[in-house]
Design a protein around this motif. Sequence first.
Motif, PDB file in Angstrom:
ATOM      1  N   GLY A  72      69.629  49.312   4.094  1.00 22.86           N
ATOM      2  CA  GLY A  72      69.129  48.940   5.415  1.00 22.86           C
ATOM      3  C   GLY A  72      67.620  48.984   5.502  1.00 22.86           C
ATOM      4  N   ILE A  73      66.998  49.971   4.872  1.00 23.02           N
ATOM      5  CA  ILE A  73      65.536  50.076   4.878  1.00 23.02           C
ATOM      6  C   ILE A  73      64.931  49.009   3.978  1.00 23.02           C
ATOM      7  N   LYS A  74      65.599  48.697   2.862  1.00 24.95           N
ATOM      8  CA  LYS A  74      65.102  47.649   1.969  1.00 24.95           C
ATOM      9  C   LYS A  74      65.033  46.303   2.683  1.00 24.95           C
ATOM     10  N   ARG A  75      65.953  46.061   3.619  1.00 25.92           N
ATOM     11  CA  ARG A  75      65.989  44.780   4.337  1.00 25.92           C
ATOM     12  C   ARG A  75      65.114  44.793   5.587  1.00 25.92           C
ATOM     13  N   GLY A  76      64.267  45.795   5.688  1.00 25.64           N
ATOM     14  CA  GLY A  76      63.329  45.830   6.812  1.00 25.64           C
ATOM     15  C   GLY A  76      63.726  46.750   7.933  1.00 25.64           C
ATOM     16  N   GLY A  77      64.842  47.476   7.796  1.00 32.62           N
ATOM     17  CA  GLY A  77      65.250  48.421   8.829  1.00 32.62           C
ATOM     18  C   GLY A  77      64.262  49.577   8.955  1.00 32.62           C
ATOM     19  N   VAL A  78      64.294  50.240  10.100  1.00 31.30           N
ATOM     20  CA  VAL A  78      63.352  51.313  10.412  1.00 31.30           C
ATOM     21  C   VAL A  78      64.119  52.616  10.570  1.00 31.30           C
ATOM     22  N   LEU A  79      63.638  53.679   9.903  1.00 29.82           N
ATOM     23  CA  LEU A  79      64.242  54.995  10.046  1.00 29.82           C
ATOM     24  C   LEU A  79      63.802  55.595  11.377  1.00 29.82           C
ATOM     25  N   ASN A  80      64.736  55.769  12.289  1.00 26.67           N
ATOM     26  CA  ASN A  80      64.464  56.321  13.613  1.00 26.67           C
ATOM     27  C   ASN A  80      64.900  57.784  13.630  1.00 26.67           C
ATOM     28  N   VAL A  81      63.936  58.699  13.563  1.00 24.33           N
ATOM     29  CA  VAL A  81      64.233  60.135  13.512  1.00 24.33           C
ATOM     30  C   VAL A  81      64.370  60.668  14.931  1.00 24.33           C
ATOM     31  N   VAL A  82      65.531  61.228  15.245  1.00 19.04           N
ATOM     32  CA  VAL A  82      65.793  61.791  16.567  1.00 19.04           C
ATOM     33  C   VAL A  82      65.458  63.281  16.601  1.00 19.04           C
ATOM     34  N   LEU A  83      65.861  64.006  15.560  1.00 21.90           N
ATOM     35  CA  LEU A  83      65.609  65.454  15.480  1.00 21.90           C
ATOM     36  C   LEU A  83      64.679  65.732  14.298  1.00 21.90           C
ATOM     37  N   HIS A  84      63.442  66.097  14.585  1.00 23.14           N
ATOM     38  CA  HIS A  84      62.516  66.486  13.522  1.00 23.14           C
ATOM     39  C   HIS A  84      62.736  67.947  13.117  1.00 23.14           C
ATOM     40  N   GLU A  85      63.259  68.756  14.037  1.00 20.11           N
ATOM     41  CA  GLU A  85      63.559  70.161  13.771  1.00 20.11           C
ATOM     42  C   GLU A  85      64.908  70.504  14.389  1.00 20.11           C
ATOM     43  N   ILE A  86      65.558  71.517  13.808  1.00 20.04           N
ATOM     44  CA  ILE A  86      66.858  71.966  14.312  1.00 20.04           C
ATOM     45  C   ILE A  86      66.771  73.467  14.575  1.00 20.04           C
ATOM     46  N   THR A  87      67.213  73.878  15.746  1.00 22.77           N
ATOM     47  CA  THR A  87      67.166  75.280  16.144  1.00 22.77           C
ATOM     48  C   THR A  87      68.377  76.023  15.590  1.00 22.77           C
ATOM     49  N   VAL A  88      68.115  77.167  14.951  1.00 23.86           N
ATOM     50  CA  VAL A  88      69.200  77.976  14.391  1.00 23.86           C
ATOM     51  C   VAL A  88      68.987  79.445  14.747  1.00 23.86           C
ATOM     52  N   ARG A  89      70.086  80.206  14.693  1.00 21.55           N
ATOM     53  CA  ARG A  89      70.035  81.666  14.829  1.00 21.55           C
ATOM     54  C   ARG A  89      70.621  82.279  13.569  1.00 21.55           C
ATOM     55  N   THR A  90      69.907  83.212  12.984  1.00 24.34           N
ATOM     56  CA  THR A  90      70.345  83.803  11.728  1.00 24.34           C
ATOM     57  C   THR A  90      69.534  85.061  11.429  1.00 24.34           C
ATOM     58  N   LYS A  91      69.853  85.707  10.345  1.00 18.18           N
ATOM     59  CA  LYS A  91      69.085  86.867   9.888  1.00 18.18           C
ATOM     60  C   LYS A  91      67.853  86.385   9.112  1.00 18.18           C
ATOM     61  N   PRO A  92      66.837  87.212   9.002  1.00 22.77           N
ATOM     62  CA  PRO A  92      65.613  86.792   8.297  1.00 22.77           C
ATOM     63  C   PRO A  92      65.861  86.336   6.860  1.00 22.77           C
ATOM     64  N   ALA A  93      66.793  86.971   6.176  1.00 22.69           N
ATOM     65  CA  ALA A  93      67.007  86.652   4.765  1.00 22.69           C
ATOM     66  C   ALA A  93      67.700  85.311   4.555  1.00 22.69           C
ATOM     67  N   THR A  94      68.306  84.741   5.604  1.00 23.32           N
ATOM     68  CA  THR A  94      69.067  83.498   5.435  1.00 23.32           C
ATOM     69  C   THR A  94      68.444  82.322   6.199  1.00 23.32           C
ATOM     70  N   ILE A  95      67.182  82.430   6.587  1.00 29.83           N
ATOM     71  CA  ILE A  95      66.529  81.315   7.273  1.00 29.83           C
ATOM     72  C   ILE A  95      66.364  80.149   6.292  1.00 29.83           C
ATOM     73  N   PRO A  96      66.921  78.969   6.587  1.00 31.47           N
ATOM     74  CA  PRO A  96      66.723  77.831   5.678  1.00 31.47           C
ATOM     75  C   PRO A  96      65.260  77.377   5.699  1.00 31.47           C
ATOM     76  N   GLU A  97      64.749  76.986   4.546  1.00 34.14           N
ATOM     77  CA  GLU A  97      63.387  76.461   4.498  1.00 34.14           C
ATOM     78  C   GLU A  97      63.321  75.101   5.177  1.00 34.14           C
ATOM     79  N   TYR A  98      64.371  74.277   4.999  1.00 36.49           N
ATOM     80  CA  TYR A  98      64.472  72.978   5.667  1.00 36.49           C
ATOM     81  C   TYR A  98      65.899  72.465   5.500  1.00 36.49           C
TER      82      TYR A  98
END
Length: 260
Positions: free
Chosen positions: A119-145
């Motif tokens: 789709g992007i090769k044919r000229g489609g545009v990546l439309n990002v809705v969520l640049h960040e995601i909110t999570v709750r967790t312990k410090p040792a398990t925080i995802p980097e991304y």
Amino acid sequence: MATTSKVIAKKRDRAGKGGARSSRRDGLIPAVIYGDKQPPMMIAVEPKSVEREMHKEGFFNHQLQIEVDGQGFDVLPRDVQVDPVTDKPLHLDFLRIGPESIITVQVPVHFKNEASAPGIKRGGVLNVVLHEITVRTKPATIPEYFEVDLTGLEIGHSIHLSSLNVPEGVRVITRDKNPTVASIAAPTVVRDEAAAKAAEAAAALAAPAPAEGAAAPGAAPAAPGAAPAAGAAPAAGAAPAAGAAAPAAGGAKAPAPAKK
């Protein structure tokens, strides 16, 4: 989770604006450590050790260790006040955390393999809705991304939260059950052309049909001297059609034919 970075600081003797100004005159950044059911601690941070961390992605969800006079404290950055002119940090807030603390952080979303999306090769545009995601967790398990693979996606395809790989022990906080993270939209030119065609079609359907005997919209006018259309009255002053009797002058009747 990313590697814990170390920040150098020392205790501040005074709180308030006077103590903060004194720290800045010494070339340090005033800051505070609070949380974990302990009293707040006023500190002054060495600028170089924290500024290099501030320019990294996800600064507010990276665990730091602040060394204050030889004692280490595990913290998460919570707020940064910056100078509006120089963009230099004026004050920092750090949340003290323990191994069993449950915290809320914003985790960035990364996208890969854009070149492998048809789709992007044919000229489609990546439309990002969520640049960040909110999570709750312990410090040792925080995802980097969170990582999203775009391989094989066509125009019109969407990526939803359920397709992400969420580590065990991490709970996503969201209002919607399965929100859209991103989608591949059609190029703007294609969307504009489709809208124009739809508008033309709607206008054609809404246009009134021409009355019987009337010329169609856009039709060329009749040539001078041409006979009028069937059922149409001749124009004022126009010559009669071939073979038609000329009207009598002054409205008099034509003479009757002679008797034999």
